[in-house]
Every structure is written in structure tokens, then in C-alpha cells.
Design a protein around this motif. Structure first.
Motif, PDB file in Angstrom:
ATOM      1  N   THR A   1       9.601  -4.120  14.288  1.00 48.59           N
ATOM      2  CA  THR A   1       9.467  -5.181  13.343  1.00 48.59           C
ATOM      3  C   THR A   1       8.584  -4.032  12.272  1.00 48.59           C
ATOM      4  O   THR A   1       8.041  -3.721  12.248  1.00 48.59           O
ATOM      5  CB  THR A   1       8.873  -6.419  13.654  1.00 48.59           C
ATOM      6  OG1 THR A   1       9.033  -7.112  14.878  1.00 48.59           O
ATOM      7  CG2 THR A   1       9.465  -7.255  12.484  1.00 48.59           C
ATOM      8  N   VAL A   2       9.738  -4.411  11.075  1.00 48.94           N
ATOM      9  CA  VAL A   2       9.948  -2.893   9.800  1.00 48.94           C
ATOM     10  C   VAL A   2       9.371  -4.018   8.612  1.00 48.94           C
ATOM     11  O   VAL A   2      10.040  -5.273   8.689  1.00 48.94           O
ATOM     12  CB  VAL A   2      10.947  -2.527   9.500  1.00 48.94           C
ATOM     13  CG1 VAL A   2      10.788  -1.476   7.890  1.00 48.94           C
ATOM     14  CG2 VAL A   2      11.604  -1.278  10.633  1.00 48.94           C
ATOM     15  N   LYS A   3       7.680  -3.390   8.433  1.00 46.42           N
ATOM     16  CA  LYS A   3       7.064  -4.239   7.008  1.00 46.42           C
ATOM     17  C   LYS A   3       7.407  -3.521   5.778  1.00 46.42           C
ATOM     18  O   LYS A   3       7.594  -4.634   5.064  1.00 46.42           O
ATOM     19  CB  LYS A   3       5.656  -4.682   7.779  1.00 46.42           C
ATOM     20  CG  LYS A   3       5.544  -5.907   8.614  1.00 46.42           C
ATOM     21  CD  LYS A   3       6.104  -7.084   8.183  1.00 46.42           C
ATOM     22  CE  LYS A   3       6.202  -8.296   9.234  1.00 46.42           C
ATOM     23  NZ  LYS A   3       6.214  -9.326   8.715  1.00 46.42           N
ATOM     24  N   GLU A   4       7.791  -2.265   6.002  1.00 49.17           N
ATOM     25  CA  GLU A   4       7.172  -1.706   4.675  1.00 49.17           C
ATOM     26  C   GLU A   4       8.502  -0.485   5.089  1.00 49.17           C
ATOM     27  O   GLU A   4       7.633   0.259   6.223  1.00 49.17           O
ATOM     28  CB  GLU A   4       5.650  -1.770   4.357  1.00 49.17           C
ATOM     29  CG  GLU A   4       5.731  -1.056   2.866  1.00 49.17           C
ATOM     30  CD  GLU A   4       4.243  -1.361   2.873  1.00 49.17           C
ATOM     31  OE1 GLU A   4       3.596  -1.318   3.586  1.00 49.17           O
ATOM     32  OE2 GLU A   4       4.061  -0.547   1.565  1.00 49.17           O
ATOM     33  N   ILE A   5       9.094  -0.111   3.664  1.00 49.91           N
ATOM     34  CA  ILE A   5       9.429   1.517   4.052  1.00 49.91           C
ATOM     35  C   ILE A   5       9.190   2.197   2.931  1.00 49.91           C
ATOM     36  O   ILE A   5       8.740   1.437   1.643  1.00 49.91           O
ATOM     37  CB  ILE A   5      10.877   1.423   4.153  1.00 49.91           C
ATOM     38  CG1 ILE A   5      10.774   1.128   5.808  1.00 49.91           C
ATOM     39  CG2 ILE A   5      10.968   3.209   4.382  1.00 49.91           C
ATOM     40  CD1 ILE A   5      13.335   1.244   6.057  1.00 49.91           C
ATOM     41  N   LEU A   6       8.335   3.343   3.092  1.00 49.51           N
ATOM     42  CA  LEU A   6       7.828   4.292   1.975  1.00 49.51           C
ATOM     43  C   LEU A   6       8.180   5.771   2.014  1.00 49.51           C
ATOM     44  O   LEU A   6       8.559   5.672   2.890  1.00 49.51           O
ATOM     45  CB  LEU A   6       6.697   3.905   1.818  1.00 49.51           C
ATOM     46  CG  LEU A   6       5.652   4.699   1.092  1.00 49.51           C
ATOM     47  CD1 LEU A   6       5.815   4.547  -0.346  1.00 49.51           C
ATOM     48  CD2 LEU A   6       3.821   5.045   1.307  1.00 49.51           C
TER      49      LEU A   6
ATOM     50  N   GLU B   1       0.399  -1.530   0.537  1.00 51.05           N
ATOM     51  CA  GLU B   1       0.037  -0.424  -0.205  1.00 51.05           C
ATOM     52  C   GLU B   1       0.538   1.478   0.417  1.00 51.05           C
ATOM     53  O   GLU B   1       1.281   1.557   0.988  1.00 51.05           O
ATOM     54  CB  GLU B   1      -1.268  -0.163   1.310  1.00 51.05           C
ATOM     55  CG  GLU B   1      -1.652   1.667   1.806  1.00 51.05           C
ATOM     56  CD  GLU B   1      -2.603   2.444   0.135  1.00 51.05           C
ATOM     57  OE1 GLU B   1      -1.568   2.823   0.199  1.00 51.05           O
ATOM     58  OE2 GLU B   1      -3.551   1.395   0.056  1.00 51.05           O
TER      59      GLU B   1
END
Ligand code: MN
Ligand code: MN
Ligand code: ZN
Ligand code: ZN
Lengths: 140, 140
Positions: free
Chosen positions: A127-132, A74
Motif C-alpha cells: 500500500t503506497v502512502k508516499e512517493i518521494l 517527511e
DNA sequence: TATCCAGATGCAATTGAGTTGCATATGGAC
DNA sequence: GTCCATATGCAACTCAATTGCATCTGGATA
């Protein structure tokens, strides 16, 4: 990006317990050739000439995410985008994405520019799941 | 979080060139008292007893974002959430934010963990406007 | 304090991404 | 080749969000 053959796609699907249908093979092939994550609409448009209905594309994309063959992102504009889970062939790397605020273009960011590692924030492990990353691209 | 008075809200609105209507003052007041970003639906539900229509809430939230009084966040569930732009009351430096996928909590990330600088991507200069990190927080 | 109008609101209709129901078609195990 | 669980096509649906339009009002002005 990886450009796997239909045969490889077929094997991947079977290993995941999914039937290797033309629509699914075409979906995986398309995403394997794309340099950026694609939306439902973009994949549908591409598979329309194969006679694949958009509902089938929706369901397949979701099923393929469930089977961990795709990753769903997303990117801040309320549109899901999909890419191969092993898109950049470095074993399933969790890489950041860039979205142009103006034209909506999407790039994958190499991890060497921005590391997607877990953070220690105010004494909290996250906990990183996504970087935008959002901003203006070169053309805008 | 900041809990400004209606008088302050009125001033903020006028400074932004917007009329200080009851619906807008109530919207800002509500968000100033919330520790989390709120969705259109949540704000609407709260302002319903003031006789404010949901369309008005939608329009006001968007207008207030346009006036930089609010910030709009997409927390991964395809629902826009809104919080006061000065919610964290630090100086408005361009720092990354972390959003918990599960509970929706928002943290500011210190730049020393993740630099919000402009990138050189595949021979393209991009101007960074926002960095968003999504994942699971310590409690989730 | 009364007048006035650009900007704000209420209500209904509309958009658009994404989902669901159901009858039909097919992959692939046997 | 047979068979059935799975996949597909098509239409209807959901639901967040937007738009059109008539009416109302904040607040500037006189
Ligand atoms: Mn990518
Ligand atoms: Mn912040
Ligand atoms: Zn651009
Ligand atoms: Zn959390």
C-alpha cells in the motif's frame, strides 16, 4: 493552491470538532495559498506577525493532521512538512513530491508524471502512502 | 546480507581513501550481517563493547555514506538508518526503493513498475537521483 | 623497525526540531 | 453574559545529531 476563504476554513474546523481559532484559520489559509508543503518553521515565521507562538503552531499542525485536514510529509531531511489534505483539489490525491538535494526546494509532482498507485512487488501487495523523488532542480 | 570478511572491509575502506580502523571495520561488518538498515543508536549499542564512542560511530557512518560504502535512509520516523551500499548486490542502476513504514523492510522496485527517469516539472528539468516509495508491506 | 603527521577518536558542549508542563486566556455552547 | 473544556504562551525539556578541541593512531615513508 486552493485558496479557501476564512469562512470555509472555519466550517472545516468545526466539522472536524476543532475550535476555529485565529491561529488555526491563519494556518489553513496559509497552506491553502502555498504551492508546496511548508515546514513548522515556515508556518511559524509567517504567523509570528499575528502574535502566534511557535508552540501553538506545532500543536495546531499536529492536531490538524489528526483531524485529516492536513497531511504530514517527511521528505528525507528530517523536517516535517504540511499541506492541505485536499491540496491539489483532486479529491485527496496521493501525489509524489520532489526535493532538490542541493537547495532543499520542494515541488508537488502531478500524478500524470508519476503514478502513486499500489504496487505488486515480488508477489507482495504493498500500500503506497508516499512517493518521494530526490534530485537536482533546474536551478542547481 | 553479504557478510564480507574484515579483510574485504579493509580493502573497501582503503579503496575509498579511508583508514581501516577497528571502528570502521566493525561498522561495515555489522551492517553486512544485518538484513535491515540499522540506526546510529543500534550501531553504537553494538560497538560499545569494543569501546567505540557514539560520536565516532556517528562520524564514521556519515563518512562511509560520503564514500558511497553505505546508503542512508530516512524511513519516516526521523531516525537515519544505514545499510551497505551494495546491500542488494545488483548492478547499481537507479531503481526506486520501497520502505515499509511499519517494519522498516526495504525492497527494490523494478523500473517497469515506476520509471526512474528525469522529469519535466512545470517547465523545469529535474535530474532524478532517488525515488523512494513509502507504505505498508504485505506483512504489516 | 622507528619516525611522523594527516586523519581518526574520545569526551564535553552545543545545536535544533519537536514535545511537555503549567498557568492563563478564549471559543462557543447554553 | 456565564462557564468550562479547549487552546494558547512561555519556559523547560527531550533526544538525534553535530561541533570543538586535545589526544591518539593508521599507514606511508625512510
Ligand atoms: Mn503536494
Ligand atoms: Mn536496491
Ligand atoms: Zn535546487
Ligand atoms: Zn512491513
Amino acid at each position: 493552491m486552493n485558496d479557501f476563504s476564512p469562512a470555509v476554513m472555519k466550517t472545516l474546523l468545526k466539522q472536524a470538532g476543532l475550535r476555529a481559532t485565529p491561529a488555526r484559520i491563519a494556518t489553513l489559509t496559509l497552506l491553502s495559498q502555498s504551492s508546496k508543503p511548508l515546514s513548522h518553521a515556515e508556518v511559524s515565521a509567517e504567523l509570528k506577525n499575528l502574535g502566534v507562538d511557535k508552540t501553538t503552531v506545532y500543536r495546531n499542525l499536529n492536531d490538524l493532521v489528526g483531524a485529516n485536514l492536513l497531511r504530514r510529509a517527511e521528505l528525507g531531511d528530517h523536517i516535517w512538512r504540511f499541506e492541505l489534505a485536499n491540496h491539489h483539489d483532486e479529491a485527496c490525491s496521493l501525489h509524489p513530491h520532489f526535493v532538490c538535494i542541493d537547495c532543499g526546494d520542494v515541488f508537488c509532482i502531478d500524478e500524470k508524471y508519476l503514478q502513486a498507485r499500489d504496487f505488486q512487488l515480488e508477489n507482495q501487495n504493498v500500500t503506497v502512502k508516499e512517493i518521494l523523488v530526490r534530485g537536482h532542480c533546474n536551478n542547481c
